[in-house]
Write an enzyme that holds these catalytic residues in place. Structure first.
Site, PDB file in Angstrom:
ATOM      1  N   CYS A  47       0.984  -1.276  -0.081  1.00  0.00           N
ATOM      2  CA  CYS A  47       0.091   0.109  -0.168  1.00  0.00           C
ATOM      3  C   CYS A  47       0.906   1.357  -0.034  1.00  0.00           C
ATOM      4  O   CYS A  47       1.516   1.617   0.900  1.00  0.00           O
ATOM      5  CB  CYS A  47      -0.824  -0.008   1.154  1.00  0.00           C
ATOM      6  SG  CYS A  47      -1.853   1.436   1.686  1.00  0.00           S
ATOM      7  N   CYS A  97      -0.150   3.935   2.556  1.00  0.00           N
ATOM      8  CA  CYS A  97       0.319   3.396   3.668  1.00  0.00           C
ATOM      9  C   CYS A  97       1.725   3.984   4.190  1.00  0.00           C
ATOM     10  O   CYS A  97       2.037   4.553   5.105  1.00  0.00           O
ATOM     11  CB  CYS A  97       0.325   2.240   3.948  1.00  0.00           C
ATOM     12  SG  CYS A  97      -1.295   1.277   3.775  1.00  0.00           S
TER      13      CYS A  97
END
Length: 320
Positions: free
Chosen positions: A76, A79
């Site tokens: 991700c 993230c």
């Protein structure tokens, strides 16, 4: 969010392993009272949490200080932008709150317990209960403000917060009464803001893109760039865009223009719904284009805006 997220599954698992949870308070399981006078958690302020240590590192710690649970994954990219900011703030917090990092791929039961729809998603757990959450990237100033509001609301109920702050002051914090030293203005942001005040959107976009070229994880520049790009599109929005899009439902560009026009006119839900339905009835590159435009519109709002939350869920259903 009381009752919306049930963490009892992992708690029960801990009990089966022989690790007894704290006694429940008068409200029953999951409603244990905050422990008065309990010390703040020792050790580091950023903790890697798994299904095996969730009971001790999240639930038990949340009895003394708030635990911010960062649900992320290695693949991700957002993230990787949000997590370092949270880690920095947790370190600065000195134990007034704890950051618990959870890899959702390695710990799917935790992700299931929190009903994760997308990542990054962040929850705050207090007294073994989730109390607030958001999804997506947030600029550092907004994160600082969000955490400060949480600490202010809980300081009297959770002595661990004040104790950690007192320790930080004793360890060389600023003297009481000292005038705070303002952070110097970043000339790169000043140039972008000056261009925006002149109405020169192209120059503002160029300035923010240059900042991101140097600092790809600068969340403040990312948020500002999204705002400026939309402002530029909204200023040129054609009032007839909605009519044209309704007459050509398979024209993705027309749907994007209509969604911008609706959003500029304050019809937020209509704009989101239009693009979700476009994702549902398209495929391939057209679908990706509609999805990316919708996600870009999400960035114009606070992550916990209920309209964004509802649209994210609708988008997930449309995709999967």
């Amino acid at each position: 969010m009381a009752g919306a997220v049930d963490l009892s599954g992992l708690k029960a698992r801990a009990e089966q392993r022989g690790s007894a949870p704290p006694d429940a308070g008068p409200g029953g399981p999951g409603q244990a009272p905050v422990v008065e006078g309990a010390p703040a958690p020792a050790g580091g302020y950023v903790i890697e949490v798994t299904e095996d240590n969730f009971q001790t590192e999240v639930l038990e710690r949340s009895m003394t200080v708030p635990v911010v649970v960062d649900l992320w994954a290695e693949w991700c990219q957002p993230c990787k932008q949000l997590s370092p900011t949270l880690e920095k703030l947790a370190s600065e917090g000195g134990g007034g709150w704890i950051l618990a990092k959870v890899d959702v791929d390695a710990n799917p039961r935790i992700a299931q317990m929190f009903q994760v729809q997308s990542i990054p998603t962040v929850y705050v757990v207090v007294a073994q209960q989730p109390v607030t959450s958001f999804s997506g990237i947030q600029p550092e100033p907004e994160l600082r403000s969000w955490i400060a509001q949480i600490l202010d609301a809980l300081r009297e109920r959770m002595p661990g917060i004040a104790e950690a702050e007192a320790r930080a002051g004793q360890d060389g914090g600023e003297d009481e009464g000292a005038e705070p030293v303002p952070e110097p203005e970043d000339p790169r942001f000043t140039a972008a803001e000056d261009a925006l005040e002149r109405g020169d959107y192209d120059a503002a976009v160029f300035a923010y893109e240059n900042i991101l070229a140097e600092e790809p994880a600068n969340t403040e520049a990312q948020a500002a760039l999204a705002q400026v790009r939309f402002m530029s599109r909204a200023e040129q929005a054609d009032p007839s865009a909605v009519t044209r899009a309704d007459a050509a439902p398979d024209d993705v560009d027309a749907q994007k223009a209509a969604a911008d026009a609706e959003l500029a006119g304050g019809q937020v839900e209509a704009a989101f719904d239009r693009l979700v339905k476009t994702v549902q009835r398209t495929a391939g590159e057209d679908r990706d284009t509609a999805r990316e435009h919708l996600v870009g519109l999400f960035e114009l709002f606070a992550a916990d805006d209920p309209r964004v939350t509802a649209a994210r869920r609708a988008l997930a259903r449309a995709l999967y």
